[in-house]
Design a protein around this motif. Structure first.
Motif, PDB file in Angstrom:
ATOM      1  N   ASP A  66       0.746  -0.858   0.295  1.00 23.92           N
ATOM      2  CA  ASP A  66       0.166   0.223   0.539  1.00 23.92           C
ATOM      3  C   ASP A  66       0.534   1.399   0.302  1.00 23.92           C
ATOM      4  O   ASP A  66       1.275   1.885   0.950  1.00 23.92           O
ATOM      5  N   VAL A  67       1.240   1.333  -1.418  1.00 23.81           N
ATOM      6  CA  VAL A  67       1.574   3.103  -1.461  1.00 23.81           C
ATOM      7  C   VAL A  67       1.690   3.700  -2.567  1.00 23.81           C
ATOM      8  O   VAL A  67       1.394   2.704  -3.747  1.00 23.81           O
ATOM      9  N   ASP A  68       1.957   4.278  -2.197  1.00 24.13           N
ATOM     10  CA  ASP A  68       1.349   5.914  -3.507  1.00 24.13           C
ATOM     11  C   ASP A  68       2.907   6.507  -4.140  1.00 24.13           C
ATOM     12  O   ASP A  68       3.786   6.864  -3.170  1.00 24.13           O
ATOM     13  N   ALA A  69       3.316   6.226  -4.949  1.00 24.96           N
ATOM     14  CA  ALA A  69       4.354   6.047  -6.284  1.00 24.96           C
ATOM     15  C   ALA A  69       4.476   7.872  -6.033  1.00 24.96           C
ATOM     16  O   ALA A  69       5.464   7.741  -6.062  1.00 24.96           O
ATOM     17  N   ASN A  70       3.128   8.440  -5.998  1.00 25.97           N
ATOM     18  CA  ASN A  70       3.702   9.910  -6.100  1.00 25.97           C
ATOM     19  C   ASN A  70       3.686  10.630  -4.400  1.00 25.97           C
ATOM     20  O   ASN A  70       4.377  11.939  -4.514  1.00 25.97           O
ATOM     21  N   ASP A  71       4.075   9.903  -3.310  1.00 24.93           N
ATOM     22  CA  ASP A  71       4.387  10.044  -2.039  1.00 24.93           C
ATOM     23  C   ASP A  71       5.308  10.089  -1.702  1.00 24.93           C
ATOM     24  O   ASP A  71       6.138  10.212  -0.792  1.00 24.93           O
ATOM     25  N   VAL A  72       6.385   8.965  -2.492  1.00 28.42           N
ATOM     26  CA  VAL A  72       7.632   8.776  -2.315  1.00 28.42           C
ATOM     27  C   VAL A  72       8.667   9.818  -2.267  1.00 28.42           C
ATOM     28  O   VAL A  72       8.928  10.648  -4.052  1.00 28.42           O
ATOM     29  N   PRO A  73       9.398  10.562  -1.324  1.00 27.29           N
ATOM     30  CA  PRO A  73      10.169  11.385  -1.735  1.00 27.29           C
ATOM     31  C   PRO A  73      11.565  11.007  -1.972  1.00 27.29           C
ATOM     32  O   PRO A  73      11.563   9.711  -2.683  1.00 27.29           O
ATOM     33  N   ASP A  74      11.610  12.457  -3.101  1.00 31.62           N
ATOM     34  CA  ASP A  74      13.129  11.694  -4.208  1.00 31.62           C
ATOM     35  C   ASP A  74      14.336  10.901  -3.933  1.00 31.62           C
ATOM     36  O   ASP A  74      14.282  10.527  -4.921  1.00 31.62           O
ATOM     37  N   GLY A  75      14.417  11.239  -2.421  1.00 30.65           N
ATOM     38  CA  GLY A  75      14.908  10.505  -2.084  1.00 30.65           C
ATOM     39  C   GLY A  75      15.316   8.968  -1.884  1.00 30.65           C
ATOM     40  O   GLY A  75      16.580   8.353  -1.963  1.00 30.65           O
ATOM     41  N   ASP A  76      14.102   8.812  -2.051  1.00 28.81           N
ATOM     42  CA  ASP A  76      13.792   7.364  -1.473  1.00 28.81           C
ATOM     43  C   ASP A  76      13.779   7.056  -2.882  1.00 28.81           C
ATOM     44  O   ASP A  76      13.472   5.052  -2.519  1.00 28.81           O
ATOM     45  N   VAL A  77      13.037   7.483  -3.895  1.00 30.30           N
ATOM     46  CA  VAL A  77      12.786   6.399  -5.258  1.00 30.30           C
ATOM     47  C   VAL A  77      13.256   4.922  -5.759  1.00 30.30           C
ATOM     48  O   VAL A  77      13.918   4.297  -5.683  1.00 30.30           O
ATOM     49  N   ALA A  78      14.855   5.739  -5.725  1.00 26.97           N
ATOM     50  CA  ALA A  78      16.297   4.661  -6.239  1.00 26.97           C
ATOM     51  C   ALA A  78      15.874   2.491  -5.040  1.00 26.97           C
ATOM     52  O   ALA A  78      15.862   2.004  -5.945  1.00 26.97           O
ATOM     53  N   ALA A 103       3.344   1.989  -8.215  1.00 31.68           N
ATOM     54  CA  ALA A 103       4.482   1.782  -7.521  1.00 31.68           C
ATOM     55  C   ALA A 103       5.768   1.308  -8.431  1.00 31.68           C
ATOM     56  O   ALA A 103       7.201   1.001  -9.076  1.00 31.68           O
ATOM     57  N   SER A 104       4.570  -0.261  -9.301  1.00 27.00           N
ATOM     58  CA  SER A 104       5.084  -0.616 -10.173  1.00 27.00           C
ATOM     59  C   SER A 104       6.083  -0.221 -11.213  1.00 27.00           C
ATOM     60  O   SER A 104       6.540  -0.291 -12.608  1.00 27.00           O
ATOM     61  N   GLU A 105       5.627   1.169 -11.527  1.00 33.21           N
ATOM     62  CA  GLU A 105       5.462   2.403 -13.066  1.00 33.21           C
ATOM     63  C   GLU A 105       6.605   2.471 -12.199  1.00 33.21           C
ATOM     64  O   GLU A 105       7.857   2.967 -13.475  1.00 33.21           O
ATOM     65  N   LEU A 106       7.584   2.484 -11.190  1.00 39.27           N
ATOM     66  CA  LEU A 106       9.379   2.549 -10.736  1.00 39.27           C
ATOM     67  C   LEU A 106      10.069   1.123 -11.742  1.00 39.27           C
ATOM     68  O   LEU A 106      11.292   1.472 -11.886  1.00 39.27           O
TER      69      LEU A 106
END
Length: 145
Positions: A66-78, A103-106
């Protein structure tokens, strides 16, 4: 068999008692199907990626995220991308907002098994995701020990 539920940190106030009661009902439903359900609520995104990375040690056969990829801070995306790419089991994404981003879009090489969105009703999203997960696990061939 085991399903691990990993929930991202929430913006704004949440009703922890409601969430615990909801997870208890999901746990009972999973147990009735012979599946353990482990809940890993996260207070921040590094904890979330850590739980994704440790899902194998939880003996997960499937992960609900349960995570919205839009909410992930830039520093945590990788770190999230790397954790999802290394996830050795399928996962299902759960959302209660139709504007949420998977998040699977990442990680295009490791897409989610399903993305469940029931706008405004988190519990319905979890119910549906669990139903899909239980059906998936009941149809998965298992290796004999």
């Amino acid at each position: 068999m085991s399903i691990v539920v990993i929930t991202a940190p929430r913006h704004g106030p949440t009703n922890a008692t409601c969430a615990e009661n909801a997870m208890w009902r999901l746990w009972e439903r999973a147990q009735a199907s012979g599946v353990d359900l482990l809940w890993r609520p996260c207070s921040d995104f590094p904890e979330l990626t850590g739980h994704i990375g440790r899902s194998a040690s939880d003996h997960a056969d499937l992960v609900l995220i349960d995570v919205d990829a839009n909410d992930v801070p830039d520093g945590d995306v990788a770190q999230l991308r790397d954790a999802l790419a290394a996830l050795p089991v399928p996962y299902i994404e759960v959302h209660d907002d139709s504007d949420a981003s998977d998040a699977s879009e990442l990680v295009p090489g490791h897409p989610c098994l399903a993305s469940v969105v029931v706008p405004g009703n988190t519990m319905a999203s979890y119910d549906m995701a669990l139903a899909i997960g239980l059906r998936y696990l009941s149809n998965e061939p298992r290796l004999a020990a």
